[in-house]
Design an enzyme around this catalytic site. Sequence first.
Site, short mmCIF file in Angstrom:
data_model
loop_
_atom_site.label_atom_id
_atom_site.label_comp_id
_atom_site.label_asym_id
_atom_site.label_seq_id
_atom_site.Cartn_x
_atom_site.Cartn_y
_atom_site.Cartn_z
N GLU A 1 -57.09 40.38 24.32
CA GLU A 1 -56.27 40.94 23.25
C GLU A 1 -55.85 39.84 22.29
O GLU A 1 -55.56 38.72 22.73
CB GLU A 1 -54.98 41.56 23.82
CG GLU A 1 -55.02 43.06 23.93
CD GLU A 1 -55.71 43.52 25.19
OE1 GLU A 1 -56.26 44.63 25.19
OE2 GLU A 1 -55.71 42.77 26.17
N ILE B 1 -53.54 44.74 19.32
CA ILE B 1 -52.26 44.55 20.01
C ILE B 1 -52.13 45.59 21.12
O ILE B 1 -52.23 46.79 20.87
CB ILE B 1 -51.06 44.70 19.04
CG1 ILE B 1 -51.17 43.72 17.87
CG2 ILE B 1 -49.74 44.50 19.78
CD1 ILE B 1 -50.07 43.89 16.83
N ARG C 1 -60.20 48.45 18.40
CA ARG C 1 -59.18 49.33 18.95
C ARG C 1 -57.85 48.58 19.01
O ARG C 1 -57.77 47.42 18.74
CB ARG C 1 -59.57 49.83 20.35
CG ARG C 1 -60.75 50.80 20.37
CD ARG C 1 -61.04 51.22 21.81
NE ARG C 1 -62.05 52.28 21.87
CZ ARG C 1 -63.36 52.08 21.89
NH1 ARG C 1 -63.82 50.84 21.84
NH2 ARG C 1 -64.21 53.09 21.94
N ARG C 2 -56.79 49.34 19.41
CA ARG C 2 -55.46 48.77 19.67
C ARG C 2 -54.88 48.12 18.41
O ARG C 2 -54.62 46.94 18.37
CB ARG C 2 -55.52 47.79 20.85
CG ARG C 2 -56.06 48.46 22.10
CD ARG C 2 -56.11 47.56 23.32
NE ARG C 2 -56.71 48.30 24.43
CZ ARG C 2 -56.95 47.80 25.65
NH1 ARG C 2 -56.60 46.55 25.91
NH2 ARG C 2 -57.50 48.54 26.58
N ASN C 3 -54.63 48.98 17.44
CA ASN C 3 -54.11 48.51 16.15
C ASN C 3 -52.75 49.12 15.78
O ASN C 3 -52.56 49.46 14.60
CB ASN C 3 -55.12 48.86 15.05
CG ASN C 3 -56.40 48.07 15.17
OD1 ASN C 3 -56.43 46.88 14.88
ND2 ASN C 3 -57.48 48.74 15.56
#
Length: 425
Positions: A169, A213, A234-236
Amino acid sequence: MFKYTLYIVALVAGVVVSLAACSKRATQQVETEFYEINERGGDDGSLLRVVNLNNQGVGSLRWALTQTGARKIVFDVGGVIDLEEKSLKIREPHVTIAGETAPSPGITLIKGGLRIETHNVKVSHLMIRPGDAGHSKGQGWKPDGITIYGSKARHVVIDHCSVTWAVDENIAVSGPADKGAEATAGKVLIRNSIIAEALSNASHPEGEHSKGILIHNNVQHVSLVNNLLAHNKRRNPYFKAGTTGIVTGNIIYNPGKRAIHMSSSSADASLPILSITGNMFIPAANTSPNLSLISNYGKIYSSGNLVQGESRPITDGKSISLTAPPLQQVGINLTDTDTQNDFCQTLSNAGARPWDPDPIDIRIKTQLLAGEGRIIDSQSEVGGYPIHNVNNKETAEAGSTQGDGMLQFDTELLREIPNLCSGMM
């Protein structure tokens, strides 16, 4: 500059239409919970000077982080610190890392990241760029850019940092997934930062892993404010089960499969609870068709969010809509948003050294203005690790260069961002 101006015109035209494209959802009444985050870190402690760029030893940043007592770490030197695949750890509380005190070109950490396992920590104006460190695809090297972990990690502030090229990450806020909120991190503020270009098919053992994040299970009171997230698949960000927080004033550019997303199942015992306001989602080359700004299952208050493009909804309709912000950090106004004008300020102000940006941050911002850039597999695709001459405060300002193939971008354009934007609104 003409192509940038055209792109901003198209962007603004698109987002104005899409503001109304919200899905119909179930609604719930809610009262706002206010929380405070102590942002002082070690500002009131003694000064501790970093005088070299060594990976370890007296006078190094690693040495300074192991010292005890309240302390503010300042820099008499600027340049690159090669962590040699051993990330820095912060285990002693009440510390500030004041990267803004370094002479140009500032402080960049490469081939490793920063792990925070204690309370009252402030990290400001650092560039953290782990990269693949030359490891082959799938080999197992998987550093985070910044990890904030465990029950002691409270009142942590990440302000004006540039975090790119992580293999796991770019930023992770976490702890044991199954032991509740008391066992994991909480009260974390991530503000005015660039979180970008998390590596996709790099050395991670699971294969593809471009993640921006992660807010892991049961992490409470996380504030993501006025950041630029770019080119993360992904993971924004991603808020998992049992999490709470606010996501406000962020620019999310060219996400791949997900922008802001939450629990993957409505059966989760404790759905994420979020205030999501004043964010701007700008799709680009790697963005999936019809991707919404907010997806999956949670309880959310959504207001003032903009999505470029008529066909893109703000939510996918799976979340429960709340009638008021469920969470609010004291001192942050969630209801007074002017997303289009705030876009200019956020873009100008994000990153480690907005007054003295390095070529990597310049490239990411100017590519956004041009509608360019993409998700990458290795830092070598965008010029490689930075190489700077050591610059001491006592010496004349030294020059700096980037690795072979680094493109040059228009710093004058960056200075014109506020004028360009204000003229288009």
